[in-house]
Design an enzyme around this catalytic site. Structure first.
Site, PDB file in Angstrom:
ATOM      1  N   LYS A   1      41.420  31.360  40.614  1.00  0.00           N
ATOM      2  CA  LYS A   1      41.414  31.274  42.077  1.00  0.00           C
ATOM      3  C   LYS A   1      41.516  29.831  42.554  1.00  0.00           C
ATOM      4  O   LYS A   1      41.893  29.582  43.697  1.00  0.00           O
ATOM      5  CB  LYS A   1      40.138  31.911  42.629  1.00  0.00           C
TER       6      LYS A   1
ATOM      7  N   ASP B   1      33.973  37.159  47.297  1.00  0.00           N
ATOM      8  CA  ASP B   1      32.932  37.634  46.392  1.00  0.00           C
ATOM      9  C   ASP B   1      32.561  36.513  45.436  1.00  0.00           C
ATOM     10  O   ASP B   1      31.840  36.722  44.477  1.00  0.00           O
ATOM     11  CB  ASP B   1      33.383  38.884  45.646  1.00  0.00           C
TER      12      ASP B   1
HETATM   13  C1  PLP Z   1      38.037  36.632  38.297  1.00  0.00           C
HETATM   14  C2  PLP Z   1      38.899  37.462  39.162  1.00  0.00           C
HETATM   15  N1  PLP Z   1      39.858  38.216  38.606  1.00  0.00           N
HETATM   16  C3  PLP Z   1      40.667  38.974  39.346  1.00  0.00           C
HETATM   17  C4  PLP Z   1      40.548  39.023  40.725  1.00  0.00           C
HETATM   18  C5  PLP Z   1      41.447  39.912  41.508  1.00  0.00           C
HETATM   19  O1  PLP Z   1      42.343  39.226  42.315  1.00  0.00           O
HETATM   20  P1  PLP Z   1      42.952  39.923  43.596  1.00  0.00           P
HETATM   21  O2  PLP Z   1      41.842  40.266  44.519  1.00  0.00           O
HETATM   22  O3  PLP Z   1      43.892  38.922  44.138  1.00  0.00           O
HETATM   23  O4  PLP Z   1      43.660  41.158  43.110  1.00  0.00           O
HETATM   24  C6  PLP Z   1      39.567  38.258  41.350  1.00  0.00           C
HETATM   25  C7  PLP Z   1      39.409  38.266  42.800  1.00  0.00           C
HETATM   26  O5  PLP Z   1      38.465  37.751  43.358  1.00  0.00           O
HETATM   27  C8  PLP Z   1      38.715  37.453  40.547  1.00  0.00           C
HETATM   28  O6  PLP Z   1      37.754  36.695  41.102  1.00  0.00           O
END
Ligand code: PLP
Length: 420
Positions: free
Chosen positions: A88, A136
Protein backbone atom coordinates in the site's frame (compact mmCIF):
# COMPACT_ATOMS: atom_id res chain seq x y z
CA UNK A 1 -12.56 -22.39 -19.06
CA UNK A 2 -16.11 -23.46 -18.19
CA UNK A 3 -18.06 -21.19 -15.89
CA UNK A 4 -19.84 -22.13 -12.68
CA UNK A 5 -19.21 -23.07 -9.10
CA UNK A 6 -16.76 -25.72 -7.99
CA UNK A 7 -17.41 -26.61 -4.36
CA UNK A 8 -14.21 -27.08 -2.34
CA UNK A 9 -14.50 -30.70 -1.24
CA UNK A 10 -15.00 -30.21 2.49
CA UNK A 11 -12.00 -27.92 2.88
CA UNK A 12 -14.11 -24.81 3.14
CA UNK A 13 -13.24 -22.89 0.02
CA UNK A 14 -15.55 -21.93 -2.83
CA UNK A 15 -14.53 -21.31 -6.44
CA UNK A 16 -16.58 -19.52 -9.07
CA UNK A 17 -15.49 -19.44 -12.69
CA UNK A 18 -16.44 -16.11 -14.18
CA UNK A 19 -18.58 -16.42 -17.32
CA UNK A 20 -17.86 -12.75 -18.17
CA UNK A 21 -14.08 -13.28 -18.36
CA UNK A 22 -12.47 -12.75 -21.75
CA UNK A 23 -9.15 -14.40 -22.45
CA UNK A 24 -8.47 -13.71 -26.09
CA UNK A 25 -9.67 -10.11 -26.38
CA UNK A 26 -7.05 -7.36 -26.52
CA UNK A 27 -6.76 -4.88 -23.65
CA UNK A 28 -9.62 -2.62 -24.72
CA UNK A 29 -11.12 0.83 -24.34
CA UNK A 30 -13.03 0.03 -21.14
CA UNK A 31 -9.88 -1.36 -19.57
CA UNK A 32 -7.90 1.73 -20.66
CA UNK A 33 -10.29 3.92 -18.69
CA UNK A 34 -9.31 1.97 -15.58
CA UNK A 35 -5.53 1.59 -16.02
CA UNK A 36 -3.43 2.84 -18.91
CA UNK A 37 0.20 2.43 -19.79
CA UNK A 38 1.02 6.15 -19.59
CA UNK A 39 -0.31 6.15 -16.02
CA UNK A 40 1.79 3.13 -15.18
CA UNK A 41 4.95 4.66 -16.64
CA UNK A 42 4.43 7.94 -14.79
CA UNK A 43 4.02 6.03 -11.52
CA UNK A 44 7.08 3.90 -12.17
CA UNK A 45 9.25 6.93 -13.04
CA UNK A 46 8.08 8.77 -9.95
CA UNK A 47 8.10 6.08 -7.28
CA UNK A 48 11.48 4.63 -8.24
CA UNK A 49 12.97 8.08 -7.42
CA UNK A 50 11.64 8.26 -3.89
CA UNK A 51 14.14 8.00 -1.03
CA UNK A 52 14.43 4.42 0.16
CA UNK A 53 13.10 2.87 -3.05
CA UNK A 54 14.20 -0.72 -3.54
CA UNK A 55 12.62 -3.59 -5.45
CA UNK A 56 10.98 -6.03 -3.07
CA UNK A 57 12.15 -9.64 -3.46
CA UNK A 58 10.44 -12.27 -5.60
CA UNK A 59 10.95 -15.44 -3.58
CA UNK A 60 10.88 -18.96 -5.06
CA UNK A 61 8.74 -21.17 -2.82
CA UNK A 62 10.03 -24.52 -4.09
CA UNK A 63 8.60 -26.32 -1.07
CA UNK A 64 5.11 -25.01 -1.82
CA UNK A 65 5.52 -25.87 -5.52
CA UNK A 66 6.39 -29.48 -4.58
CA UNK A 67 3.53 -29.74 -2.12
CA UNK A 68 1.10 -28.28 -4.67
CA UNK A 69 2.25 -30.42 -7.58
CA UNK A 70 3.18 -27.48 -9.82
CA UNK A 71 6.44 -26.49 -11.55
CA UNK A 72 7.08 -23.24 -9.66
CA UNK A 73 5.60 -20.83 -7.13
CA UNK A 74 7.01 -17.32 -6.77
CA UNK A 75 5.98 -14.97 -3.99
CA UNK A 76 6.52 -11.22 -4.29
CA UNK A 77 7.22 -10.21 -0.70
CA UNK A 78 5.95 -6.68 -0.06
CA UNK A 79 6.77 -6.75 3.67
CA UNK A 80 9.78 -4.48 3.20
CA UNK A 81 8.18 -1.86 0.93
CA UNK A 82 9.52 1.57 1.94
CA UNK A 83 9.61 0.44 5.56
CA UNK A 84 5.80 0.69 5.72
CA UNK A 85 5.19 -3.04 5.73
CA UNK A 86 2.90 -3.42 2.73
CA UNK A 87 2.37 -2.79 -0.99
CA UNK A 88 0.00 0.00 0.00
CA UNK A 89 3.03 2.28 0.38
CA UNK A 90 2.99 2.51 -3.43
CA UNK A 91 -0.60 3.71 -3.79
CA UNK A 92 -1.86 6.23 -1.23
CA UNK A 93 1.41 8.14 -1.02
CA UNK A 94 1.60 8.37 -4.82
CA UNK A 95 -1.95 9.75 -4.99
CA UNK A 96 -1.09 12.34 -2.32
CA UNK A 97 1.97 13.38 -4.31
CA UNK A 98 -0.05 13.78 -7.53
CA UNK A 99 -2.78 15.72 -5.78
CA UNK A 100 -0.30 18.15 -4.19
CA UNK A 101 1.58 18.63 -7.46
CA UNK A 102 -1.71 19.52 -9.16
CA UNK A 103 -2.53 22.15 -6.54
CA UNK A 104 0.94 23.70 -6.54
CA UNK A 105 1.13 23.77 -10.34
CA UNK A 106 -2.28 25.46 -10.58
CA UNK A 107 -1.19 28.07 -8.04
CA UNK A 108 2.31 28.74 -9.40
CA UNK A 109 1.56 28.20 -13.08
CA UNK A 110 4.73 26.10 -13.45
CA UNK A 111 5.59 22.41 -13.14
CA UNK A 112 6.90 21.10 -9.81
CA UNK A 113 9.44 18.35 -9.42
CA UNK A 114 9.58 15.44 -7.01
CA UNK A 115 12.50 17.15 -5.33
CA UNK A 116 10.49 20.40 -4.87
CA UNK A 117 7.81 18.44 -3.05
CA UNK A 118 10.22 16.30 -1.02
CA UNK A 119 12.03 19.47 0.13
CA UNK A 120 8.67 21.17 0.92
CA UNK A 121 9.71 24.08 -1.31
CA UNK A 122 6.03 25.00 -1.71
CA UNK A 123 5.17 24.44 1.93
CA UNK A 124 3.11 27.64 2.00
CA UNK A 125 0.69 25.92 -0.43
CA UNK A 126 0.94 22.25 0.58
CA UNK A 127 0.79 23.07 4.30
CA UNK A 128 -2.75 24.33 3.80
CA UNK A 129 -3.94 21.04 2.28
CA UNK A 130 -5.54 18.24 4.32
CA UNK A 131 -5.91 14.74 2.90
CA UNK A 132 -8.12 12.14 4.50
CA UNK A 133 -9.16 8.52 4.07
CA UNK A 134 -10.79 5.61 5.79
CA UNK A 135 -8.57 2.59 6.31
CA UNK A 136 -8.19 -0.77 7.96
CA UNK A 137 -4.56 0.14 8.51
CA UNK A 138 -2.25 -0.15 5.54
CA UNK A 139 -3.75 2.40 3.15
CA UNK A 140 -4.03 5.00 5.91
CA UNK A 141 -0.40 4.43 6.79
CA UNK A 142 0.55 5.14 3.18
CA UNK A 143 -1.53 8.33 2.99
CA UNK A 144 -0.11 9.53 6.33
CA UNK A 145 3.42 8.79 5.13
CA UNK A 146 2.80 10.57 1.80
CA UNK A 147 1.43 13.62 3.64
CA UNK A 148 4.50 13.75 5.86
CA UNK A 149 6.88 13.17 2.94
CA UNK A 150 5.36 15.81 0.68
CA UNK A 151 4.27 18.33 3.32
CA UNK A 152 0.51 18.39 3.97
CA UNK A 153 -1.85 17.38 6.82
CA UNK A 154 -3.59 13.99 7.10
CA UNK A 155 -6.70 12.93 9.04
CA UNK A 156 -7.19 9.15 8.95
CA UNK A 157 -10.41 7.29 9.90
CA UNK A 158 -10.28 3.81 11.37
CA UNK A 159 -13.23 1.59 12.29
CA UNK A 160 -14.01 -0.20 15.55
CA UNK A 161 -12.05 -3.40 14.72
CA UNK A 162 -8.71 -1.83 13.74
CA UNK A 163 -6.09 -2.77 16.33
CA UNK A 164 -4.33 -0.24 18.57
CA UNK A 165 -1.03 -1.33 17.00
CA UNK A 166 -2.23 -0.36 13.53
CA UNK A 167 -3.48 2.98 14.91
CA UNK A 168 -0.05 3.72 16.39
CA UNK A 169 1.61 2.93 13.06
CA UNK A 170 -0.51 5.60 11.36
CA UNK A 171 0.07 8.17 14.11
CA UNK A 172 3.80 7.59 13.75
CA UNK A 173 3.68 9.60 10.50
CA UNK A 174 2.12 12.62 12.17
CA UNK A 175 -1.48 12.01 11.10
CA UNK A 176 -4.55 12.68 13.24
CA UNK A 177 -6.45 9.40 13.68
CA UNK A 178 -10.24 9.33 14.21
CA UNK A 179 -11.89 6.08 15.37
CA UNK A 180 -15.48 5.56 14.18
CA UNK A 181 -18.15 3.00 15.20
CA UNK A 182 -19.16 0.22 12.78
CA UNK A 183 -17.21 -1.48 10.01
CA UNK A 184 -14.87 -0.31 7.23
CA UNK A 185 -17.68 0.87 4.96
CA UNK A 186 -19.11 3.00 7.79
CA UNK A 187 -15.71 4.65 8.25
CA UNK A 188 -15.58 5.39 4.49
CA UNK A 189 -18.87 7.28 4.77
CA UNK A 190 -17.72 9.22 7.84
CA UNK A 191 -14.47 10.28 6.16
CA UNK A 192 -16.39 11.46 3.08
CA UNK A 193 -18.87 13.46 5.18
CA UNK A 194 -16.15 15.15 7.27
CA UNK A 195 -14.10 15.91 4.16
CA UNK A 196 -17.09 17.61 2.53
CA UNK A 197 -17.76 19.64 5.68
CA UNK A 198 -14.11 20.75 6.11
CA UNK A 199 -12.86 21.13 2.54
CA UNK A 200 -10.43 18.20 2.80
CA UNK A 201 -9.48 15.91 -0.07
CA UNK A 202 -10.42 12.24 0.19
CA UNK A 203 -7.53 10.05 -0.94
CA UNK A 204 -9.31 6.75 -1.06
CA UNK A 205 -8.23 3.45 -2.56
CA UNK A 206 -11.85 2.69 -3.39
CA UNK A 207 -13.76 4.38 -6.20
CA UNK A 208 -17.44 5.15 -6.48
CA UNK A 209 -19.78 7.02 -8.83
CA UNK A 210 -18.06 10.28 -9.82
CA UNK A 211 -14.87 9.54 -7.84
CA UNK A 212 -12.27 7.85 -10.02
CA UNK A 213 -9.14 9.96 -10.52
CA UNK A 214 -7.57 9.54 -7.08
CA UNK A 215 -8.25 5.77 -6.76
CA UNK A 216 -6.90 5.46 -10.28
CA UNK A 217 -3.63 7.10 -9.19
CA UNK A 218 -3.53 4.72 -6.21
CA UNK A 219 -3.89 1.75 -8.56
CA UNK A 220 -1.26 3.07 -10.96
CA UNK A 221 1.08 3.12 -7.96
CA UNK A 222 0.34 -0.58 -7.35
CA UNK A 223 1.31 -1.46 -10.95
CA UNK A 224 4.93 -0.70 -10.00
CA UNK A 225 4.89 -3.90 -7.95
CA UNK A 226 3.48 -5.96 -10.84
CA UNK A 227 6.09 -4.54 -13.21
CA UNK A 228 8.90 -5.40 -10.80
CA UNK A 229 7.56 -8.97 -10.55
CA UNK A 230 7.63 -9.38 -14.33
CA UNK A 231 11.18 -8.01 -14.52
CA UNK A 232 12.26 -10.39 -11.76
CA UNK A 233 10.39 -13.42 -13.14
CA UNK A 234 13.15 -16.00 -13.60
CA UNK A 235 11.69 -18.27 -16.31
CA UNK A 236 11.51 -17.67 -20.07
CA UNK A 237 7.80 -18.45 -20.11
CA UNK A 238 5.50 -16.15 -18.12
CA UNK A 239 3.45 -17.32 -15.14
CA UNK A 240 0.46 -19.53 -16.00
CA UNK A 241 -1.52 -18.65 -12.87
CA UNK A 242 -1.72 -15.61 -10.64
CA UNK A 243 -3.73 -15.62 -7.41
CA UNK A 244 -4.23 -12.23 -5.76
CA UNK A 245 -6.23 -11.32 -2.67
CA UNK A 246 -8.80 -8.56 -2.80
CA UNK A 247 -10.50 -6.22 -0.37
CA UNK A 248 -12.22 -3.54 -2.46
CA UNK A 249 -10.43 -5.03 -5.47
CA UNK A 250 -7.92 -2.30 -6.33
CA UNK A 251 -4.94 -4.59 -5.75
CA UNK A 252 -6.11 -7.49 -7.94
CA UNK A 253 -7.42 -5.10 -10.59
CA UNK A 254 -4.12 -3.21 -10.84
CA UNK A 255 -2.14 -6.45 -11.08
CA UNK A 256 -4.54 -8.03 -13.59
CA UNK A 257 -4.52 -4.88 -15.73
CA UNK A 258 -0.76 -4.74 -15.82
CA UNK A 259 -0.35 -8.43 -16.66
CA UNK A 260 -2.96 -8.12 -19.43
CA UNK A 261 -1.24 -5.04 -20.89
CA UNK A 262 2.22 -6.58 -20.78
CA UNK A 263 1.44 -10.19 -21.72
CA UNK A 264 -1.79 -10.03 -23.75
CA UNK A 265 -3.26 -13.48 -24.39
CA UNK A 266 -0.20 -15.09 -22.74
CA UNK A 267 -1.18 -13.58 -19.42
CA UNK A 268 -1.78 -15.97 -16.51
CA UNK A 269 -5.17 -17.28 -15.44
CA UNK A 270 -6.18 -14.72 -12.91
CA UNK A 271 -7.79 -15.77 -9.64
CA UNK A 272 -9.19 -13.26 -7.13
CA UNK A 273 -9.13 -14.49 -3.52
CA UNK A 274 -11.16 -13.24 -0.54
CA UNK A 275 -12.06 -14.27 3.00
CA UNK A 276 -15.35 -16.19 3.03
CA UNK A 277 -16.95 -13.62 5.36
CA UNK A 278 -15.97 -10.55 3.32
CA UNK A 279 -16.37 -11.74 -0.25
CA UNK A 280 -17.84 -8.77 -2.12
CA UNK A 281 -15.85 -9.44 -5.29
CA UNK A 282 -16.98 -13.07 -5.30
CA UNK A 283 -20.60 -11.96 -4.78
CA UNK A 284 -20.22 -9.44 -7.60
CA UNK A 285 -18.82 -12.09 -9.95
CA UNK A 286 -21.73 -14.38 -9.17
CA UNK A 287 -24.24 -11.59 -9.74
CA UNK A 288 -22.42 -10.23 -12.80
CA UNK A 289 -22.47 -6.72 -11.29
CA UNK A 290 -21.14 -4.87 -8.23
CA UNK A 291 -22.82 -6.42 -5.21
CA UNK A 292 -22.38 -5.37 -1.59
CA UNK A 293 -22.00 -7.68 1.41
CA UNK A 294 -23.33 -6.53 4.75
CA UNK A 295 -22.57 -7.47 8.35
CA UNK A 296 -19.52 -7.44 10.56
CA UNK A 297 -17.17 -8.68 7.78
CA UNK A 298 -15.68 -10.80 10.49
CA UNK A 299 -12.31 -12.05 9.28
CA UNK A 300 -8.81 -12.10 10.66
CA UNK A 301 -7.58 -10.87 7.27
CA UNK A 302 -8.09 -7.22 8.23
CA UNK A 303 -6.92 -5.74 4.93
CA UNK A 304 -9.49 -7.78 3.05
CA UNK A 305 -12.49 -7.02 5.30
CA UNK A 306 -14.45 -4.94 2.79
CA UNK A 307 -18.12 -5.22 1.89
CA UNK A 308 -18.28 -3.00 -1.20
CA UNK A 309 -16.20 -3.26 -4.33
CA UNK A 310 -14.40 -0.32 -5.89
CA UNK A 311 -16.32 0.47 -9.07
CA UNK A 312 -13.09 1.13 -10.96
CA UNK A 313 -11.67 -2.21 -9.86
CA UNK A 314 -14.86 -4.02 -10.81
CA UNK A 315 -14.83 -2.49 -14.32
CA UNK A 316 -11.53 -4.26 -14.85
CA UNK A 317 -12.05 -7.49 -12.92
CA UNK A 318 -15.41 -8.22 -14.55
CA UNK A 319 -13.47 -9.29 -17.67
CA UNK A 320 -9.99 -9.95 -16.27
CA UNK A 321 -10.90 -12.17 -13.31
CA UNK A 322 -11.05 -15.75 -14.60
CA UNK A 323 -12.11 -17.16 -11.24
CA UNK A 324 -13.13 -15.88 -7.80
CA UNK A 325 -12.34 -17.90 -4.68
CA UNK A 326 -13.26 -17.56 -1.02
CA UNK A 327 -11.23 -19.12 1.77
CA UNK A 328 -11.67 -19.56 5.53
CA UNK A 329 -9.37 -17.76 8.00
CA UNK A 330 -7.75 -21.11 8.81
CA UNK A 331 -6.19 -21.21 5.32
CA UNK A 332 -4.42 -17.90 6.03
CA UNK A 333 -3.30 -19.06 9.47
CA UNK A 334 -1.85 -22.25 7.96
CA UNK A 335 -0.08 -20.31 5.22
CA UNK A 336 1.47 -17.82 7.69
CA UNK A 337 2.77 -20.70 9.82
CA UNK A 338 4.12 -22.52 6.79
CA UNK A 339 6.06 -19.43 5.65
CA UNK A 340 7.40 -18.81 9.18
CA UNK A 341 8.56 -22.41 9.56
CA UNK A 342 10.56 -22.62 6.30
CA UNK A 343 14.35 -22.95 6.61
CA UNK A 344 14.41 -19.46 5.00
CA UNK A 345 11.36 -17.96 6.69
CA UNK A 346 9.09 -15.41 5.06
CA UNK A 347 7.31 -13.09 7.48
CA UNK A 348 3.81 -12.50 6.18
CA UNK A 349 0.72 -10.90 7.69
CA UNK A 350 -2.79 -12.33 7.60
CA UNK A 351 -3.90 -10.51 4.45
CA UNK A 352 -0.67 -11.27 2.60
CA UNK A 353 -1.19 -14.98 2.33
CA UNK A 354 -4.76 -15.36 1.07
CA UNK A 355 -3.47 -16.14 -2.43
CA UNK A 356 -1.08 -18.74 -1.05
CA UNK A 357 -3.80 -20.21 1.18
CA UNK A 358 -6.12 -20.51 -1.81
CA UNK A 359 -3.44 -22.12 -3.95
CA UNK A 360 -2.85 -24.83 -1.34
CA UNK A 361 -6.57 -25.60 -1.00
CA UNK A 362 -7.11 -25.65 -4.77
CA UNK A 363 -4.03 -27.76 -5.39
CA UNK A 364 -5.31 -30.41 -2.98
CA UNK A 365 -8.73 -30.60 -4.64
CA UNK A 366 -8.88 -32.55 -7.93
CA UNK A 367 -12.04 -30.82 -9.21
CA UNK A 368 -10.67 -27.35 -8.50
CA UNK A 369 -7.27 -28.24 -9.99
CA UNK A 370 -8.98 -29.39 -13.16
CA UNK A 371 -11.24 -26.34 -13.30
CA UNK A 372 -8.24 -23.98 -13.12
CA UNK A 373 -6.02 -26.22 -15.27
CA UNK A 374 -3.47 -26.33 -12.50
CA UNK A 375 -0.94 -29.07 -13.22
CA UNK A 376 2.70 -30.16 -13.06
CA UNK A 377 3.74 -27.53 -15.64
CA UNK A 378 2.02 -24.61 -13.94
CA UNK A 379 4.06 -21.58 -12.84
CA UNK A 380 2.29 -19.60 -10.15
CA UNK A 381 2.78 -15.96 -9.20
CA UNK A 382 1.61 -14.75 -5.76
CA UNK A 383 1.73 -11.34 -4.15
CA UNK A 384 2.57 -11.34 -0.45
CA UNK A 385 0.96 -7.97 0.08
CA UNK A 386 2.15 -7.28 3.65
CA UNK A 387 4.66 -8.23 6.32
CA UNK A 388 3.72 -8.51 9.98
CA UNK A 389 1.85 -5.19 10.03
CA UNK A 390 0.20 -6.18 13.31
CA UNK A 391 3.12 -7.77 15.23
CA UNK A 392 1.00 -8.75 18.27
CA UNK A 393 -1.49 -10.64 16.12
CA UNK A 394 1.37 -12.20 14.15
CA UNK A 395 2.93 -13.52 17.36
CA UNK A 396 -0.42 -14.92 18.49
CA UNK A 397 -0.94 -16.78 15.22
CA UNK A 398 2.60 -17.98 14.57
CA UNK A 399 3.65 -18.50 18.19
CA UNK A 400 6.77 -16.34 17.82
CA UNK A 401 7.32 -12.63 17.27
CA UNK A 402 8.32 -11.43 13.78
CA UNK A 403 11.77 -10.61 15.21
CA UNK A 404 12.16 -14.13 16.62
CA UNK A 405 11.19 -15.67 13.28
CA UNK A 406 13.59 -13.38 11.40
CA UNK A 407 16.34 -13.87 13.99
CA UNK A 408 16.25 -17.63 13.59
CA UNK A 409 17.52 -17.22 10.08
CA UNK A 410 20.74 -15.69 8.82
CA UNK A 411 21.09 -16.19 5.10
CA UNK A 412 24.27 -17.23 3.34
CA UNK A 413 25.13 -13.60 2.53
CA UNK A 414 24.54 -12.59 6.13
CA UNK A 415 21.28 -10.70 5.55
CA UNK A 416 17.98 -11.38 7.19
CA UNK A 417 14.71 -11.85 5.32
CA UNK A 418 12.60 -8.81 4.55
CA UNK A 419 9.88 -8.25 7.13
CA UNK A 420 7.96 -5.47 8.73
C1 PLP B 1 -2.14 -6.38 3.01
C2 PLP B 1 -3.27 -6.17 2.08
N1 PLP B 1 -3.47 -7.03 1.08
C3 PLP B 1 -4.47 -6.88 0.21
C4 PLP B 1 -5.36 -5.82 0.31
C5 PLP B 1 -6.48 -5.70 -0.66
O1 PLP B 1 -6.37 -4.61 -1.51
P1 PLP B 1 -7.67 -4.00 -2.17
O2 PLP B 1 -8.57 -3.52 -1.10
O3 PLP B 1 -7.15 -2.92 -3.04
O4 PLP B 1 -8.30 -5.11 -2.97
C6 PLP B 1 -5.19 -4.89 1.34
C7 PLP B 1 -6.09 -3.75 1.49
O5 PLP B 1 -6.09 -3.03 2.46
C8 PLP B 1 -4.12 -5.07 2.25
O6 PLP B 1 -3.92 -4.21 3.26
Amino acid sequence: MASGTVPGAGSGFALFQNPLAVRDAPYGRVQETVMDDAGHRAAFDEITRWPGYRETPLIALDDVARESGVAAVHYKDEGGRFGLGSFKALGGAYAVRRHLAGIVEAKRGAPVTTDDLLQHRHGDVTGGVTVTTATDGNHGRSVAWGAQLFGCRAVIYIHAHVSAGRQAEIERYGATVVRTPGNYDDSVRQAAADAAANGWTVVSDTSYEGYREIPRAVMHGYTVMAEEALRQWPAREPPTHCLVQGGVGALPAAVAAHLWQRLGARRPHFVVVEPERAACLYASARAGKPTAITGALDTMMAGLACGEVSSLAWDLLARAGDAFVTIPDQAAIDAMRLLAARPAPVIAGESAVAGLGALRLIAADPAARAALRLGPDSRVLLFGSEGATDPALYAKIVGRSPEAVAGAFISRDGTQPAGD
